[in-house]
Design an enzyme around this catalytic site. Structure first.
Site, PDB file in Angstrom:
ATOM      1  N   HIS A 186      49.434 -17.070 -38.851  1.00  0.00           N
ATOM      2  CA  HIS A 186      49.474 -15.698 -38.364  1.00  0.00           C
ATOM      3  C   HIS A 186      49.375 -14.710 -39.514  1.00  0.00           C
ATOM      4  CE1 HIS A 186      51.226 -16.827 -34.257  1.00  0.00           C
ATOM      5  NE2 HIS A 186      50.002 -16.387 -34.122  1.00  0.00           N
ATOM      6  N   GLU A 428      15.127 -28.156 -32.671  1.00  0.00           N
ATOM      7  CA  GLU A 428      15.903 -28.612 -33.833  1.00  0.00           C
ATOM      8  C   GLU A 428      15.485 -29.996 -34.296  1.00  0.00           C
ATOM      9  OE1 GLU A 428      20.070 -28.357 -32.920  1.00  0.00           O
ATOM     10  OE2 GLU A 428      19.826 -29.222 -30.940  1.00  0.00           O
ATOM     11  N   ASP A 452      19.995 -28.460 -37.733  1.00  0.00           N
ATOM     12  CA  ASP A 452      19.472 -29.800 -37.477  1.00  0.00           C
ATOM     13  C   ASP A 452      18.008 -29.920 -37.871  1.00  0.00           C
ATOM     14  OD1 ASP A 452      21.555 -31.518 -36.554  1.00  0.00           O
ATOM     15  OD2 ASP A 452      21.727 -30.228 -34.805  1.00  0.00           O
ATOM     16  N   CYS A 499      19.076 -19.799 -34.164  1.00  0.00           N
ATOM     17  CA  CYS A 499      20.532 -19.728 -34.041  1.00  0.00           C
ATOM     18  C   CYS A 499      21.244 -20.600 -35.076  1.00  0.00           C
ATOM     19  CB  CYS A 499      20.987 -20.080 -32.626  1.00  0.00           C
ATOM     20  SG  CYS A 499      20.611 -21.763 -32.154  1.00  0.00           S
TER      21      CYS A 499
HETATM   22  C1  PEP Z   1      21.543 -26.113 -35.308  1.00  0.00           C
HETATM   23  O1  PEP Z   1      21.360 -27.324 -35.353  1.00  0.00           O
HETATM   24  O2  PEP Z   1      20.989 -25.300 -36.068  1.00  0.00           O
HETATM   25  C2  PEP Z   1      22.488 -25.547 -34.320  1.00  0.00           C
HETATM   26  C3  PEP Z   1      22.612 -24.247 -34.166  1.00  0.00           C
HETATM   27  O3  PEP Z   1      23.256 -26.417 -33.633  1.00  0.00           O
HETATM   28  P1  PEP Z   1      24.551 -27.142 -34.256  1.00  0.00           P
HETATM   29  O4  PEP Z   1      24.795 -26.555 -35.604  1.00  0.00           O
HETATM   30  O5  PEP Z   1      25.652 -26.931 -33.302  1.00  0.00           O
HETATM   31  O6  PEP Z   1      24.101 -28.567 -34.307  1.00  0.00           O
HETATM   32 MG    MG Z   2      22.024 -28.542 -33.729  1.00  0.00          MG
END
Ligand code: PEP
Ligand code: MG
Length: 548
Positions: A186, A428, A452, A499
């Protein structure tokens, strides 16, 4: 110059004099009365502590809001904990002085918390100590301890309790360092809210000779320098000034669109792991959720989460995000994310193994249940579904078949849902990137999972620390694949985003804008820096050749 390494809590730099805060000596035994008298002392001290905690709750609520004030709700619950109470009373009845009974019982309970597997629970041990210390102080009639500072300083101690942190004179605290403690405590949570540069778990006992010495605290890397040499000091003074300027610039784009000088709009979304993170998305002005890693819901459960459990979570995310898009990725269990109840076989190469959609093929009920929950949540906001680890068109068609069945079922059952909900896939794997022209015909969007995609393109295990140096995320192979994916998406009139962690790499923003990326999804704190970068670019001038 002494150099140490701890865990970074709040990403900022502090430079100033070190103040070593020594915690109170072990409780001295006072003259104790009969067990009945000691019990009375304890009960009166406990009642007073209850009132003090309530007051702290109220003042924290006023100063830093409800979320932070919750700390003292936890303290109030701990104070009322029956096991703790029974342990204290039984010690007193054995003839032990009230303050010792409280201190010992508190210590024993804190030890139990400290040994727990769950990091959050482990971090609660300091709260137990804080609560018991308060009761002991009341028994002994000691004033509540506040840390007094003559001049702005960086505080250093074994650990700080939440009560100490809320009582600090913020105008004099430049930052703090703890020997123990976790980034989940905390105290650390409060430090982040108060925007205090801080490093915990430095694991080094400094003696008093360092009190008053110059100190540099790097809350970005967790580095600490005591008595820094001239070069180090100058380097960090410069960095501190740059960070302060960058912060001002970033704040200037809050509430604005992420749009280039020549009008190209890029959606800046956030990656989240749970409902609570939505608050961070909002706080950091994220324009949506580009990736909700739903497997965290599976990892927290003891068994497959039911449709309703999932629905409630997705619905909350949808409602919290309102009109903003919230992309829910179907579960990506397997490889480094293992849940016992899946009973997955041990594998030689887990990263190349039985993972996400590959598991769903053999256990289609998982996909079916999850898609039902996502579709149901789609009625409460702007939800999309996203499937990870795709390597072939057949997989997409299989998922779409289940999605169609789900829509028919919900319609028949009279359950509301958005029949137009977007279904996208993650790109990915090199297979998906290379066949992205074929895949694009069957989905509404692509989101490139660069973490990935890097691992599979470069044949570099993302879990293997030894390979970190060669996991070159600027490798031309990777950037060429990304460019190709975006081109193929646009040819098929669908949008494409990123992402993975690479989305937040500001040294590549020019490249991403140059290839026409539509969306970038990053951790919440990166939203404003990324938007600022985008707003300063002119898309038609972005050079991409040098990256390829
Ligand atoms: C990725 O592989 O870039 C992704 C966003 O998924 P994770 O990191 O959860 O495998
Ligand atoms: Mg991934």
């Amino acid at each position: 110059m002494l150099q140490y390494q701890g865990k970074a809590v709040f990403k900022a730099i502090a430079i100033g004099k070190l103040k070593i805060v020594q915690h109170r000596e072990v409780t001295a035994v006072t003259k104790s009365g009969t067990p009945a008298e000691e019990e009375q002392k304890y009960l009166a001290a406990k009642a007073k502590a209850k009132e003090q905690i309530h007051n702290l709750y109220q003042s924290t609520l006023q100063s830093v809001g409800e979320k932070n004030a919750e700390i003292f709700e936890v303290h109030a619950l701990m104070l009322e904990d029956e096991d703790l109470h029974d342990a204290i009373v039984s010690k007193i009845r054995e003839g032990i002085a009230a303050e010792i009974a409280v201190e010992d019982s508190g210590f024993e309970t804190a030890q139990i918390f400290a040994a727990m597997e769950d990091e959050y629970m482990r971090a609660r041990s300091v709260d137990i100590m804080d609560v018991c210390r308060r009761v002991v102080d009341n028994i002994l009639g000691r004033e509540e301890k506040t840390i007094r500072l003559e001049e702005p300083s960086i505080l250093y101690s074994s650990d700080f309790t939440p009560s100490e942190v809320v009582n600090l004179d913020k105008s004099k605290v430049l930052g703090f360092i703890t020997i123990l403690g976790s980034t989940n405590s905390h105290t650390a949570i409060l430090a982040r809210t108060l925007a205090l540069p801080s490093v915990v778990n430095m694991r080094e006992n400094l003696d008093m000779q360092y009190d008053g010495k110059m100190c540099v605290l790097n809350g970005i890397t967790g580095e600490i320098f005591i008595d820094p040499d001239k070069t180090t000091l100058e380097k960090y003074e410069k960095l501190q000034a740059e960070l302060a300027e960058a912060k001002i610039r970033q704040e200037a784009v809050r509430g604005k669109k992420s749009i280039t000088q020549d009008g190209e709009k890029i959606a800046v979304y956030c990656n989240i792991g749970g409902v609570k993170d939505c608050e961070k998305v909002i706080e950091n002005d994220g324009e949506g959720v580009g990736l909700f890693r739903s497997e965290f819901l599976f990892l927290e459960s003891k068994d497959y989460p039911t449709e309703n459990t999932q629905f409630e979570v997705y619905k909350q995310i949808a409602s919290m995000m309102g009109d903003k898009l919230a992309i829910i990725r179907t579960m990506d269990i397997g490889a480094d994310k293992q849940a016992d109840y899946f009973h997955l076989p041990k594998e030689e190469n887990p990263a190349l193994g039985y993972r996400s959609i590959r598991i769903c093929f053999d256990r289609p009920e998982i996909m079916h249940t999850q898609l039902r929950a996502i579709y149901r949540a789609s009625h409460y906001g702007n939800v999309a579904a996203m499937i990870p680890m795709i390597i072939a068109v057949e997989e997409v068609l299989w998922v779409k078949e289940i999605a169609k069945k789900v829509r028919e079922e919900l319609k028949q059952e009279g359950i509301p849902f958005n029949a137009e909900m977007q279904i996208g896939i993650m790109i990915e794997t090199p297979a998906a990137a290379i066949c992205s022209d074929l895949l694009a015909e069957h989905v509404d969007f692509f989101s490139i999972g660069s973490n990935d995609l890097t691992q599979y393109t470069l044949a570099v295990d993302r879990q293997n620390e030894m390979l970190e140096k060669i996991a070159d995320t600027h490798h031309k192979a990777l950037l060429r694949l990304i460019e190709m994916v975006v081109k193929n998406a646009h040819k098929a009139n669908i949008w494409a985003g990123i992402c993975g962690e690479l989305a937040a790499d500001l040294s590549l923003t020019e490249f991403f804008v140059g290839i026409g990326i539509d969306e970038l999804s990053v951790s919440p704190p990166y939203v404003l820096p990324l938007r600022e970068k985008i707003c300063n670019l002119t898309a038609k001038n972005c050079k991409i050749k040098k990256y390829l």
